[in-house]
Design a protein around this motif. Structure first.
Motif, PDB file in Angstrom:
ATOM      1  N   LYS A  70      37.631  49.816  28.637  1.00 29.11           N
ATOM      2  CA  LYS A  70      38.395  49.531  29.847  1.00 29.11           C
ATOM      3  C   LYS A  70      37.737  50.180  31.067  1.00 29.11           C
ATOM      4  O   LYS A  70      37.570  49.554  32.111  1.00 29.11           O
ATOM      5  N   GLN A 107      43.253  41.451  24.076  1.00 27.82           N
ATOM      6  CA  GLN A 107      44.243  41.583  25.145  1.00 27.82           C
ATOM      7  C   GLN A 107      43.600  42.159  26.410  1.00 27.82           C
ATOM      8  O   GLN A 107      43.833  41.682  27.533  1.00 27.82           O
ATOM      9  N   LEU A 165      43.510  40.310  30.004  1.00 30.18           N
ATOM     10  CA  LEU A 165      44.021  40.914  31.241  1.00 30.18           C
ATOM     11  C   LEU A 165      42.913  41.083  32.258  1.00 30.18           C
ATOM     12  O   LEU A 165      43.121  40.956  33.466  1.00 30.18           O
ATOM     13  N   ARG A 190      42.452  37.766  33.867  1.00 31.67           N
ATOM     14  CA  ARG A 190      43.553  37.473  34.781  1.00 31.67           C
ATOM     15  C   ARG A 190      43.317  38.176  36.125  1.00 31.67           C
ATOM     16  O   ARG A 190      43.447  37.592  37.191  1.00 31.67           O
ATOM     17  N   GLU A 191      42.919  39.429  36.030  1.00 31.42           N
ATOM     18  CA  GLU A 191      42.719  40.187  37.268  1.00 31.42           C
ATOM     19  C   GLU A 191      41.506  39.657  38.035  1.00 31.42           C
ATOM     20  O   GLU A 191      41.526  39.543  39.268  1.00 31.42           O
ATOM     21  N   VAL A 206      51.074  36.390  28.048  1.00 32.02           N
ATOM     22  CA  VAL A 206      51.160  37.799  28.423  1.00 32.02           C
ATOM     23  C   VAL A 206      52.569  38.004  28.977  1.00 32.02           C
ATOM     24  O   VAL A 206      53.028  37.228  29.818  1.00 32.02           O
ATOM     25  N   ALA A 213      53.797  43.138  31.709  1.00 34.53           N
ATOM     26  CA  ALA A 213      52.449  43.688  31.560  1.00 34.53           C
ATOM     27  C   ALA A 213      51.908  44.143  32.911  1.00 34.53           C
ATOM     28  O   ALA A 213      52.193  43.534  33.945  1.00 34.53           O
ATOM     29  N   PRO A 214      51.106  45.206  32.909  1.00 33.59           N
ATOM     30  CA  PRO A 214      50.511  45.656  34.167  1.00 33.59           C
ATOM     31  C   PRO A 214      49.545  44.592  34.694  1.00 33.59           C
ATOM     32  O   PRO A 214      48.852  43.946  33.923  1.00 33.59           O
ATOM     33  N   THR A 215      49.551  44.403  35.989  1.00 35.76           N
ATOM     34  CA  THR A 215      48.701  43.354  36.560  1.00 35.76           C
ATOM     35  C   THR A 215      47.296  43.863  36.821  1.00 35.76           C
ATOM     36  O   THR A 215      46.397  43.073  37.072  1.00 35.76           O
ATOM     37  N   GLN A 216      47.125  45.162  36.798  1.00 37.54           N
ATOM     38  CA  GLN A 216      45.794  45.697  37.080  1.00 37.54           C
ATOM     39  C   GLN A 216      45.284  46.484  35.896  1.00 37.54           C
ATOM     40  O   GLN A 216      46.036  47.226  35.261  1.00 37.54           O
ATOM     41  N   LEU A 248      46.534  49.751  32.995  1.00 36.68           N
ATOM     42  CA  LEU A 248      46.709  49.366  31.596  1.00 36.68           C
ATOM     43  C   LEU A 248      46.346  50.491  30.634  1.00 36.68           C
ATOM     44  O   LEU A 248      45.302  51.118  30.752  1.00 36.68           O
ATOM     45  N   GLN A 301      48.550  49.711  24.374  1.00 33.64           N
ATOM     46  CA  GLN A 301      49.842  49.042  24.416  1.00 33.64           C
ATOM     47  C   GLN A 301      49.661  47.536  24.367  1.00 33.64           C
ATOM     48  O   GLN A 301      48.679  47.001  24.885  1.00 33.64           O
ATOM     49  N   CYS A 302      50.606  46.903  23.754  1.00 29.34           N
ATOM     50  CA  CYS A 302      50.466  45.462  23.553  1.00 29.34           C
ATOM     51  C   CYS A 302      51.441  44.725  24.465  1.00 29.34           C
ATOM     52  O   CYS A 302      52.636  45.017  24.497  1.00 29.34           O
ATOM     53  N   TRP A 303      50.928  43.755  25.195  1.00 31.95           N
ATOM     54  CA  TRP A 303      51.745  43.012  26.158  1.00 31.95           C
ATOM     55  C   TRP A 303      51.684  41.521  25.878  1.00 31.95           C
ATOM     56  O   TRP A 303      51.817  40.715  26.788  1.00 31.95           O
ATOM     57  N   LEU A 304      51.490  41.178  24.623  1.00 27.58           N
ATOM     58  CA  LEU A 304      51.327  39.763  24.292  1.00 27.58           C
ATOM     59  C   LEU A 304      52.523  39.232  23.493  1.00 27.58           C
ATOM     60  O   LEU A 304      53.238  39.987  22.843  1.00 27.58           O
TER      61      LEU A 304
END
Lengths: 111, 679
Positions: A37, A65, A69, A72-73, B186, B190-193, B197, B201-204
């Motif tokens: 990350k 995941q 994400l 998406r960002e 998602v 879920a955090p957008t940035q 994050l 942690q799982c956001w799915l």
């Protein structure tokens, strides 16, 4: 092997078109996600990011995941996520989780 | 993953599966007899479920596929979508039999599925799919017509930290049927940035469809470990909506090969058995059998060992600096040692003891089947299931007992009409008892049927020349007649009895175990067969006798009496035999020194002692020099160390370290008869 080293590289190598290239390590599971990350965060501002999954041997939901994400960002910021060297491991996992589109994976397993 | 050698668990799997089948059978029979206990259905379901799980784990695809369908049917019963009737229980009982055969084949490395099992599986599939969905095409009952499950699975953030991974869950689902991921998303929270994050942690969340004849419980079982770590809904897909389903978010061409393939074990009839991953099963099954021991027995052993160690250290302490004044302590210590040893021996023996219930358990099923076949009504009563018996004895007593139970129902108990005519309850009673008596275990099989048919037995015996026409025979002798070889009065051979296996085989089997079998019968009231078995085969009570310089042990169970003969009591008969008068009959004398070729033995009958032994209803007198005393003998096999010797059943070691042979009374009697015939 090369992937592992790449994951620790501070300065990401740049692709020919200027996009940042991030190589996924062979074992790209939960334990390395924090490092991955941080690496991705560093290149987030580059615009486009190319993920190299050639070395990938093991992957889990956490990794996919993170990439979802990331995309998406990226797209939110006007960038794009592209792939280089995808392999069967990645395709299988992404298909099983139904994340192929979200990851913008190419539709054939070509290197 | 592949590094773990699963073959080491095969034996346990087979043992546990067979136990599970026994439990299933018992519960099915209980349901059949009208019990409405819901727990029974759960028991049956659990057994099927764990067999399926195990079979799938070890790659026994055919067993897994079969159990899978049975389980689907059971799930319908469990969720009360299907009622229980005799037909269903019949089908499930046949499935139990079929699974037993399949497991047996598998354990011997043979293909599990055959035409019968496939036919039965077809029946199960038809029943399951027939009610779950209005099966449109009879030709392909399995795959297309059955519905599936719509699953909505949203991970809670901490899911990954519990060590679970949706990827693995989905792989498991794939094993059950064809899995389509309709939508992966998602969650809004879920955090957008990326910066915010936590990758742990799982956001799915997912919307899935699982197609195939899968029990809801199977689907739920996949998510067992994530209960509380996710939001989960599992709903049946309406049959109508099956057809147009197309994976929404997934490119089907790409996923087709890995996803579609695992559905095969469920959907296709699998006679062309999948390549077995393991080939060593045949070799593994030839290993010696194992025994399961209650932890309390093991604990008792460990306790005993502790005591023994204490005694040993005390004794060695005395031995270090021994002084005559410590003699008393030494004696005490030795006494304690003896006590410890005896207790240890008893505890070790107890390890081999298993409850006879495991043998009794097969009878409810047998009785039920016979009832149907013969049109009789039987109430089976089991008593003393907890009586413990040596494992070896237990394994070998099963067949004789089955034979006796069959006989009791086939010959003993009358048809309902006959019973009504005789003024009895239409339902006959068959009672099995097991209990301790003296040093023996007694098993009784009693029925309230017609009793032995005296006239038929006497007529048959006359016909076979066992008794002279018109000879007076008392009840005991009549009872004895049915144990003669090849004796059967059944007018027509049914497929139950009259297979050429008679009571003589039962008697021989029981004899081989060191036991005896007898019958008491009362005309019109019923018969009681009584089997007496030794507690263990490893130790016998014997009488130590001297013959010349040798020591022989005569099993106590065979001895009637010992006596010293006066010369006038002995008669010589034509052909060189010797007999003596004993309680209204003349018994032949067997000179053991002659039979076994012993030197320096007493040859004058009046100076030695005659031990009267009885075996197979025949009595003989064994001439020995002297009686030395009674002793428990630990039986050592002669065959294992040397070879089989006629007239000797084994050997033991006496307290002075010398070897004594154990007389096989049966063999000696036969030896004597052959000698007589030759003379």
């Amino acid at each position: 092997m090369g992937g592992k080293r790449a994951a620790k590289n501070k300065q990401p190598p740049a692709a020919a078109d200027g996009a940042a290239v991030v190589c996924l390590p062979a074992d790209c599971r939960l334990a390395v996600q924090m490092a991955l990350k941080e690496q991705l965060q560093q290149v987030l501002q580059h615009g486009d990011i190319v993920i190299d999954a050639q070395a990938l041997e093991r992957v889990d939901t956490a990794a996919l995941q993170l990439l979802v994400l990331l995309r998406r960002e990226l797209e939110h910021n006007g960038g794009a996520l592209a792939w280089r060297g995808t392999n069967e491991v990645l395709h299988e996992a992404a298909a099983l989780l139904g994340l192929e589109q979200s990851l913008n994976l190419p539709t054939a397993t070509s290197a | 993953m592949g590094a773990v050698d699963l073959t080491q668990f095969h034996k346990t799997f087979f043992e546990e599966s067979l136990e599970g089948l026994d439990a299933m059978e018992a519960a099915l029979l209980a349901l059949d007899s009208g019990s409405t206990d819901h727990e029974l259905v759960h028991t049956i379901f659990r057994a099927a479920h764990s067999i399926k799980g195990g079979a799938a784990t070890f790659g026994f695809a055919e067993v897994a596929a079969f159990t899978h369908v049975a389980e689907s049917l059971l799930e319908e019963v469990r969720s009360e979508r299907r009622g229980v009737d005799g037909e269903l229980i019949d089908l499930l009982l046949r499935s139990v039999d079929c699974l037993r055969a399949m497991l047996d084949h598998t354990s011997h490395g043979l293909p599990a599925a055959d035409a019968d099992s496939e036919a039965l599986r077809g029946e199960l599939v038809r029943l399951v799919s027939g009610e779950a969905a209005p099966a449109p095409a009879a030709a392909t009952p399995a795959a297309a017509s059955v519905d599936g499950w719509a699953i909505r699975f949203v991970a809670l953030p901490h899911l990954l930290q519990t060590g679970n991974d949706p990827l693995r869950l989905f792989r498991e689902l794939q094993q059950l049927g064809q899995l389509d991921v309709c939508r992966a998303f998602v969650v809004d929270a879920a955090p957008t940035q990326l910066a915010e994050l936590d990758p742990g942690q799982c956001w799915l969340g997912w919307e899935l469809r699982l197609h195939g004849a899968v029990a809801r419980a199977d689907v739920a079982a996949v998510f067992d470990w994530v209960e509380g770590d996710c939001e989960l809904t599992i709903e049946p897909i309406a049959a109508a909506s099956v057809a147009p389903v197309a994976p929404v978010a997934v490119a089907p061409t790409l996923v087709a090969p890995p996803v579609a393939a695992p559905a095969a074990p469920v959907a296709s009839p699998a006679p062309a058995s999948a390549p077995r991953p393991v080939r060593e099963t045949a070799a593994a099954s030839s290993e010696g059998s194992s025994i399961r021991v209650g932890i309390d027995k093991v604990d008792a052993l460990i306790n005993m060992m502790g005591e023994l160690v204490i005694t040993q250290s005390m004794l060695s302490d005395i031995g270090e600096h021994f002084h005559l004044s410590q003699l008393e302590r030494l004696r005490e210590g030795l006494l304690q040692l003896e006590r410890n040893t005896r207790e240890l021996q008893e505890s070790v023996m107890r390890i081999r003891m298993l409850p006879i219930g495991s043998v009794f358990n097969r009878f409810p099923r047998l009785v039920r089947d016979l009832e149907r076949k013969l049109g009789k009504q039987v109430k089976l009563e089991l008593h003393g299931e907890h009586t413990e018996l040596d494992k070896t004895v237990l394994e070998k007593i099963g067949d004789p007992l089955v034979h006796l139970v069959r006989n009791a129902i086939d010959h003993g108990l009358e048809s309902p009409e006959q019973r009504r005519a005789a003024g009895k309850n239409e339902t006959g009673t068959l009672r099995l008892d097991a209990y301790h008596e003296g040093g023996n275990i007694v098993v009784q099989i009693s029925d309230d049927g017609a009793g032995l048919n005296r006239a038929a037995i006497v007529a048959k015996a006359e016909q076979r020349g066992l008794i002279r026409p018109g000879q007076e025979v008392d009840d005991a002798e009549v009872a004895e007649l049915i144990f003669q070889p090849g004796f059967s009065t059944a007018a027509q051979a049914t497929d139950l009895s009259g297979r050429g296996v008679g009571m003589d085989v039962v008697r021989r089997n029981v004899r081989d175990l060191g036991g005896s079998v007898g019958v008491r019968s009362q005309s019109g009231k019923g018969s009681v067969f009584t089997i007496a078995l030794p507690l263990t085969l490893a130790i016998i009570d014997g009488l130590v006798t001297a013959v010349g310089e040798e020591r022989y042990i005569v099993p106590l169970i065979s001895i009637v009496e010992s006596l010293r003969l006066r010369p006038e009591m002995v008669r010589k008969i034509a052909g060189g035999g010797e007999v003596f008068h004993f309680r209204n009959e003349y018994l032949p004398i067997m000179r053991l020194h002659r039979a076994f070729g012993c030197n320096a033995a007493i040859t004058e009958i009046e100076r030695g002692i005659v031990v009267v032994v009885e075996e197979e209803g025949r009595r003989v007198g064994l001439l020995v020099d002297d009686l030395l005393g009674q002793q428990q003998a630990v039986v050592k096999s002669l065959e294992a160390h040397y070879q089989r010797v006629q007239g000797i059943s084994g050997a033991t070691i006496l307290s002075d370290g010398s070897v004594a042979l154990i007389v096989d009374v049966c063999g000696v009697v036969r030896l004597g008869q052959r000698g007589k015939a030759a003379a």
